[in-house]
Design a protein around this motif. Structure first.
Motif, PDB file in Angstrom:
ATOM      1  N   MET B 258       0.832  -1.203   0.000  1.00  0.00           N
ATOM      2  CA  MET B 258       0.000   0.000   0.000  1.00  0.00           C
ATOM      3  C   MET B 258       0.866   1.252   0.000  1.00  0.00           C
ATOM      4  N   ARG B 259       1.992   1.164   0.697  1.00  0.00           N
ATOM      5  CA  ARG B 259       2.901   2.306   0.762  1.00  0.00           C
ATOM      6  C   ARG B 259       3.455   2.605  -0.628  1.00  0.00           C
ATOM      7  N   ASP B 260       3.856   1.536  -1.337  1.00  0.00           N
ATOM      8  CA  ASP B 260       4.369   1.740  -2.690  1.00  0.00           C
ATOM      9  C   ASP B 260       3.311   2.405  -3.566  1.00  0.00           C
ATOM     10  N   ALA B 261       2.076   1.941  -3.427  1.00  0.00           N
ATOM     11  CA  ALA B 261       1.000   2.516  -4.238  1.00  0.00           C
ATOM     12  C   ALA B 261       0.803   3.995  -3.910  1.00  0.00           C
ATOM     13  N   ARG B 262       0.860   4.311  -2.613  1.00  0.00           N
ATOM     14  CA  ARG B 262       0.690   5.713  -2.195  1.00  0.00           C
ATOM     15  C   ARG B 262       1.811   6.581  -2.746  1.00  0.00           C
ATOM     16  N   ASN B 263       3.047   6.076  -2.630  1.00  0.00           N
ATOM     17  CA  ASN B 263       4.187   6.857  -3.099  1.00  0.00           C
ATOM     18  C   ASN B 263       4.129   7.057  -4.602  1.00  0.00           C
ATOM     19  N   LYS B 264       3.628   6.026  -5.298  1.00  0.00           N
ATOM     20  CA  LYS B 264       3.498   6.111  -6.745  1.00  0.00           C
ATOM     21  C   LYS B 264       2.611   7.290  -7.136  1.00  0.00           C
ATOM     22  N   GLN B 265       1.583   7.518  -6.351  1.00  0.00           N
ATOM     23  CA  GLN B 265       0.671   8.625  -6.663  1.00  0.00           C
ATOM     24  C   GLN B 265       1.392   9.961  -6.663  1.00  0.00           C
ATOM     25  N   THR B 266       2.480  10.047  -5.899  1.00  0.00           N
ATOM     26  CA  THR B 266       3.269  11.280  -5.908  1.00  0.00           C
ATOM     27  C   THR B 266       4.329  11.225  -6.991  1.00  0.00           C
ATOM     28  N   ILE B 267       4.978  10.048  -7.105  1.00  0.00           N
ATOM     29  CA  ILE B 267       6.159   9.957  -7.963  1.00  0.00           C
ATOM     30  C   ILE B 267       5.797  10.058  -9.442  1.00  0.00           C
ATOM     31  N   ILE B 268       4.701   9.411  -9.852  1.00  0.00           N
ATOM     32  CA  ILE B 268       4.391   9.389 -11.287  1.00  0.00           C
ATOM     33  C   ILE B 268       4.093  10.781 -11.845  1.00  0.00           C
ATOM     34  N   PRO B 269       3.162  11.550 -11.248  1.00  0.00           N
ATOM     35  CA  PRO B 269       2.943  12.899 -11.783  1.00  0.00           C
ATOM     36  C   PRO B 269       4.211  13.746 -11.736  1.00  0.00           C
ATOM     37  N   MET B 270       4.985  13.565 -10.649  1.00  0.00           N
ATOM     38  CA  MET B 270       6.222  14.312 -10.487  1.00  0.00           C
ATOM     39  C   MET B 270       7.178  14.013 -11.641  1.00  0.00           C
ATOM     40  N   THR B 271       7.308  12.725 -11.976  1.00  0.00           N
ATOM     41  CA  THR B 271       8.220  12.336 -13.047  1.00  0.00           C
ATOM     42  C   THR B 271       7.785  12.954 -14.371  1.00  0.00           C
ATOM     43  N   ILE B 272       6.491  12.874 -14.655  1.00  0.00           N
ATOM     44  CA  ILE B 272       5.979  13.451 -15.897  1.00  0.00           C
ATOM     45  C   ILE B 272       6.275  14.944 -15.935  1.00  0.00           C
ATOM     46  N   PHE B 273       6.028  15.588 -14.810  1.00  0.00           N
ATOM     47  CA  PHE B 273       6.261  17.023 -14.673  1.00  0.00           C
ATOM     48  C   PHE B 273       7.731  17.358 -14.940  1.00  0.00           C
ATOM     49  N   ILE B 274       8.644  16.564 -14.346  1.00  0.00           N
ATOM     50  CA  ILE B 274      10.068  16.821 -14.504  1.00  0.00           C
ATOM     51  C   ILE B 274      10.494  16.604 -15.955  1.00  0.00           C
ATOM     52  N   ILE B 275       9.948  15.548 -16.579  1.00  0.00           N
ATOM     53  CA  ILE B 275      10.305  15.272 -17.979  1.00  0.00           C
ATOM     54  C   ILE B 275       9.908  16.467 -18.848  1.00  0.00           C
ATOM     55  N   ILE B 276       8.672  16.945 -18.674  1.00  0.00           N
ATOM     56  CA  ILE B 276       8.198  18.070 -19.486  1.00  0.00           C
ATOM     57  C   ILE B 276       9.040  19.310 -19.219  1.00  0.00           C
ATOM     58  N   ALA B 277       9.307  19.572 -17.923  1.00  0.00           N
ATOM     59  CA  ALA B 277      10.074  20.767 -17.579  1.00  0.00           C
ATOM     60  C   ALA B 277      11.486  20.689 -18.149  1.00  0.00           C
ATOM     61  N   SER B 278      12.117  19.501 -18.072  1.00  0.00           N
ATOM     62  CA  SER B 278      13.490  19.433 -18.562  1.00  0.00           C
ATOM     63  C   SER B 278      13.532  19.581 -20.075  1.00  0.00           C
ATOM     64  N   PHE B 279      12.494  19.078 -20.741  1.00  0.00           N
ATOM     65  CA  PHE B 279      12.437  19.300 -22.188  1.00  0.00           C
ATOM     66  C   PHE B 279      12.358  20.799 -22.489  1.00  0.00           C
ATOM     67  N   LEU B 280      11.520  21.496 -21.735  1.00  0.00           N
ATOM     68  CA  LEU B 280      11.392  22.943 -21.945  1.00  0.00           C
ATOM     69  C   LEU B 280      12.734  23.638 -21.719  1.00  0.00           C
ATOM     70  N   ILE B 281      13.436  23.216 -20.665  1.00  0.00           N
ATOM     71  CA  ILE B 281      14.699  23.874 -20.330  1.00  0.00           C
ATOM     72  C   ILE B 281      15.751  23.603 -21.398  1.00  0.00           C
ATOM     73  N   ILE B 282      15.814  22.342 -21.879  1.00  0.00           N
ATOM     74  CA  ILE B 282      16.783  22.031 -22.944  1.00  0.00           C
ATOM     75  C   ILE B 282      16.487  22.893 -24.162  1.00  0.00           C
ATOM     76  N   ASN B 283      15.201  22.977 -24.459  1.00  0.00           N
ATOM     77  CA  ASN B 283      14.747  23.790 -25.578  1.00  0.00           C
ATOM     78  C   ASN B 283      15.218  25.240 -25.428  1.00  0.00           C
ATOM     79  N   VAL B 284      14.989  25.788 -24.234  1.00  0.00           N
ATOM     80  CA  VAL B 284      15.379  27.174 -23.962  1.00  0.00           C
ATOM     81  C   VAL B 284      16.893  27.330 -24.065  1.00  0.00           C
ATOM     82  N   ALA B 285      17.630  26.360 -23.499  1.00  0.00           N
ATOM     83  CA  ALA B 285      19.085  26.451 -23.511  1.00  0.00           C
ATOM     84  C   ALA B 285      19.609  26.498 -24.940  1.00  0.00           C
ATOM     85  N   LEU B 286      19.073  25.597 -25.770  1.00  0.00           N
ATOM     86  CA  LEU B 286      19.506  25.584 -27.167  1.00  0.00           C
ATOM     87  C   LEU B 286      19.168  26.906 -27.842  1.00  0.00           C
ATOM     88  N   GLY B 287      17.966  27.403 -27.561  1.00  0.00           N
ATOM     89  CA  GLY B 287      17.537  28.663 -28.163  1.00  0.00           C
ATOM     90  C   GLY B 287      18.441  29.816 -27.760  1.00  0.00           C
TER      91      GLY B 287
END
Lengths: 410, 393
Positions: B258-287
């Protein structure tokens, strides 16, 4: 003319490969994220197996009692009593599908634990929702009246419990220490189709609960099927009138219960409450988020485009000197930018297919199969056009104001 | 020097406008990401306060249980005895449905010396709860069977709530009252804070009361501490025992899952968020890199002139890097003005330290980004041979 523009655009793209790479990277990744998000949203909103009759369905999920003086509130799913005594008697109603909230039970197969989520349903459930039966058939009213211990299971449950037995109809499945006779096997349902995705479906008459209770709240949800699409607003209205006449329990003075069309039921859950549908709110929030997300790549692209166009000031100067109007030039640069954007869009589609393939392969959400269909493609195309225009117009406008003499000098 | 640089930037303010807005938006995006990360990290660093590894929860229906209190008490006594008779079970306790990681919440209010405390998690637990979870007591004692007949209702509170109510004084033996001040509650003990909703979610104020006979009717959760020997065979035996005893549907869950499931609820959105943000930052850096590179290439004449007059290569690249840094500073000042509103207005009820730390990290991050993007073009510019540059002009 366009052919010429195309040639020029390709030549320019080849000229500064690093800049081309930056632009394409930005466009394709932005569109990939947008496309995957669109595919997800599409999965959530479009009619999906087994719930195909959304255009004439209303969804009843929650009821709320309120005491406006004390500020108490009590909210829960609705009861079977409410659905059978009040809802089933509505005139504009063709059928009502009743299903309980999902409950978990454990079965033990070869010393391995199997979690089976089951829900109790009525007989019309199988008529309103179009489950695909791989074998056997659903239970009918007769079996409900006799409270027979029968079960409809999904393919996933069948494989987990019986292994690769060819046919399991008539066999027994033991969950919660009770033996149910399997009478049908249905195709798996994606977890995104809330309220209908279980592992096992049972007749409600065998639920261990107090059948004589007259509580309005309980553990059930319902889908109300109207006779036709035109009847839907009438049915909704009739439902609202019926709710007004419901007896309100002591200690409370207000009762709310809504029968919503599918999309409204989603927005109400995301951003609204019993009295607020929040359709506008949720859409505007999603749009706002989208705009913010697009802002960075767009500004970036505008920046790059300006530098690229200014590099070609001598070309612009020559064309202007020979009499090209600003309009023609703006048109040319926007077309060039569109070509670039569509190239990025194409890469984006390839990337999206890859990401969606990965999401499906890893079974990220149980039984969800994302696909890029025509709707998603159309939206992506629209996003491409929007993106291309947005990032092309300003640089082109800046360029068109260049002074010929200065441009030639550079 | 700076004045001169400002003048240069001011003369090109139109070209720099987009550059500025890009950095500003990037700053805000990074600020959002780091706020999240800092918040979760701070919560993650706090001690868990209990042990979940060998705990199982059993949820059962309670409608079929005896209705009158005496037979209900007898039923529970017998159930506890038969559970404890199994060699794999170490401890047994009963609790309301809001046990750790269950995703179910109950809260109440308390009053102490006229001050109201809202949103206090309300746990109803039986005597061995502390042994099952191995929660550490800071002062006072845990419940005993004698508490059932004592005059005042005893409660146990957690450390945060104690500090809010009593400061540094001892709380054990003192009295507090319930929300409308009608009933007095005696504080029996204070326990260390427990994070019951996952590793990334802070525990809030909590109060434990002893499961009294009145509440027993609503109880539907048993918690067991099992030994190493508990396996699937034992689990199906346990399952049969519970299903027969309660005559209702039963679900056994392992709390670590149950703990793993609870933590997943935080980790998964966080990971998606970080992936999107890092893509934006790489994009900005290149620009940024592209734009700076282009701008510096355009200023070959100016740079050549400076070199010809005698500026060293380092001085030239220093000037160019400094220009970008000043540009970034302008954006950051505006960005900080927005970001500082969050701790000032106490938005989302997050500790101010989270925002302050993330503002600082974001500032460093943006400077590093701009510095890295302007370093290479600056170096290139420094390498320009004055004769060639001036010849081109």
């Amino acid at each position: 003319m366009l052919k010429n523009y195309f040639k020029i655009a390709i030549a320019v793209l080849k000229r500064r490969k690093f800049f081309t790479f930056i632009s394409l990277f930005g466009i394709s990744f932005t569109l990939t994220i947008l496309m995957v998000a669109t595919a997800l949203t599409d999965k959530m909103i479009s009619p999906d197996y087994p719930d195909f009759k959304r255009d004439r369905s209303l969804y009843v999920e929650r009821m709320e009692f309120k005491n406006s003086k004390e500020g108490w509130m009590n909210s829960s799913n609705v009861s079977r009593y409410f659905l059978q005594h009040y809802v089933a008697k509505l005139n504009h109603l063709q059928m009502v599908a009743i299903t309980s909230t999902s409950k978990a039970s454990n079965a033990y197969v070869n010393n391995k634990k199997l979690v089976i989520n089951y829900q109790y349903t009525n007989a019309d459930y199988w008529n309103v929702l179009e489950y695909k039966f791989l074998e056997g058939k659903p239970f009918a009213q007769k079996q409900i009246d006799n409270a027979e211990m029968v079960a409809v299971i999904t393919r996933e449950t069948k494989e987990a419990y019986f292994g690769d037995a060819p046919s399991v109809v008539g066999k027994y499945i033991s969950a919660d220490n009770i033996n149910y006779r399997v009478i049908g096997v249905v195709e798996n349902v994606s977890e995104t189709v809330r309220n209908f995705s279980g592992d096992m479906y049972l007749p409600y008459s065998i639920a261990k609960e107090d059948g004589n209770s007259t509580n309005l709240m309980g553990g059930y949800n319902a889908v109300l099927l109207a006779k036709s699409e035109d009847d839907l607003p009438k049915l909704r209205n009739e439902f609202a009138q019926m709710v007004k006449r419901l007896p309100i329990p002591t200690d409370f003075d207000k009762l709310y219960c809504n029968a919503d069309p599918f999309f409204t039921s989603i927005t109400r859950r995301l951003g609204g409450d019993a009295t607020n549908e929040a359709v506008g709110k949720v859409i505007s929030m999603a749009a706002g988020f989208l705009l913010l997300f697009l802002l960075l790549p767009t500004i970036n692209l505008v920046n790059i485009n300006i530098t690229r166009i200014m590099e070609r000031s001598s070309e612009i100067g020559v064309r202007k000197a020979f009499g090209a109007s600003s309009k023609t030039l703006v048109y040319q640069f926007i077309v060039e930018n569109m070509i670039l954007t569509f190239l990025g869009g194409f890469i984006g589609i390839v990337l999206s297919l890859l990401v969606i393939f990965l999401i499906n392969e890893t079974n990220f959400v149980s039984n969800m199969r994302l696909s890029i269909n025509l709707t998603v493609l159309c939206y992506s195309l629209l996003a491409c056009v929007f993106f291309g225009l947005l990032s092309g117009v300003y640089p082109a406008w800046r360029m068109s104001k260049l002074n010929v003499v200065k441009a030639l000098k550079a | 020097m700076f004045k001169h640089l400002f003048k240069l930037i001011w003369n090109k303010r139109k070209q720099n406008f987009l550059f500025l807005s890009e950095i500003l938006i990037s700053f805000l995006v990074i600020f959002a990401v780091f706020s999240y990360l800092t918040y979760y990290y701070q919560n993650y660093r706090k001690p868990l306060g209990f042990e979940y590894e060998k705990v199982w929860s059993i949820t059962y229906g309670n409608r079929q249980l005896p209705k009158d209190l005496d037979s209900l008490n007898t039923f529970y006594d017998n159930l506890t005895k038969s559970l404890k008779a199994m060699p794999q079970i170490e401890q047994v306790t009963y609790s309301g449905s809001n046990y750790p990681y269950s995703d179910s919440f109950m809260s109440t209010g308390l009053t102490h010396k006229g001050k109201k405390f809202n949103n206090v998690s309300d746990f109803r637990v039986s005597d061995d709860y502390q042994k099952v979870w191995n929660i550490s007591l800071l002062e006072g004692r845990w419940f005993t069977p004698e508490d059932a007949v004592s005059k005042d209702r005893g409660v146990i509170i957690n450390e945060t709530l104690k500090t809010e109510m009593f400061g540094t004084q001892n709380a054990a033996g003192k009295f507090i009252s319930d929300y409308n001040g009608a009933n007095k509650l005696k504080v029996l003990g204070v326990i260390a804070d427990v994070k019951m909703n996952g590793d990334f979610v802070p525990g809030n104020n909590a109060m434990f009361s002893r499961l009294d006979t009145g509440y027993l009717r609503w109880t539907n959760t048993a918690l067991l501490k099992v030994r190493e020997t508990a396996d699937a065979t034992f689990e199906s035996k346990l399952y049969k025992l519970m299903a027969t005893a309660t005559n209702s549907s039963v679900e056994i869950q392992h709390v670590d899952e149950m703990r793993d499931a609870r933590n997943k609820q935080t980790i998964i959105p966080m990971t998606i968020f970080i992936i999107i943000a890092s893509f934006l930052i790489i994009n900005v850096a290149l620009g940024l890199f592209g734009v700076l590179w282009y701008n510096i290439n355009k200023r070959k004449g100016e740079i050549g002139l400076r070199r010809a007059i005698g500026a060293s290569g380092n001085a030239v690249s220093y000037q160019l890097v400094m220009e970008s840094i000043i540009l970034a500073t302008m954006s950051l000042i505006v960005g900080c003005f927005f970001a500082i509103q969050f701790p000032l207005l106490n938005i989302y009820n997050v500790p101010a330290s989270v925002y302050v730390i993330s503002i600082l990290i974001s500032i460093v991050f943006i400077y590093a980004l701009v510095f890295a993007c302007s370093l290479y073009p600056g170096k290139q510019a420094a390498g320009i041979h004055p004769a060639i540059a001036l010849h081109e002009e």
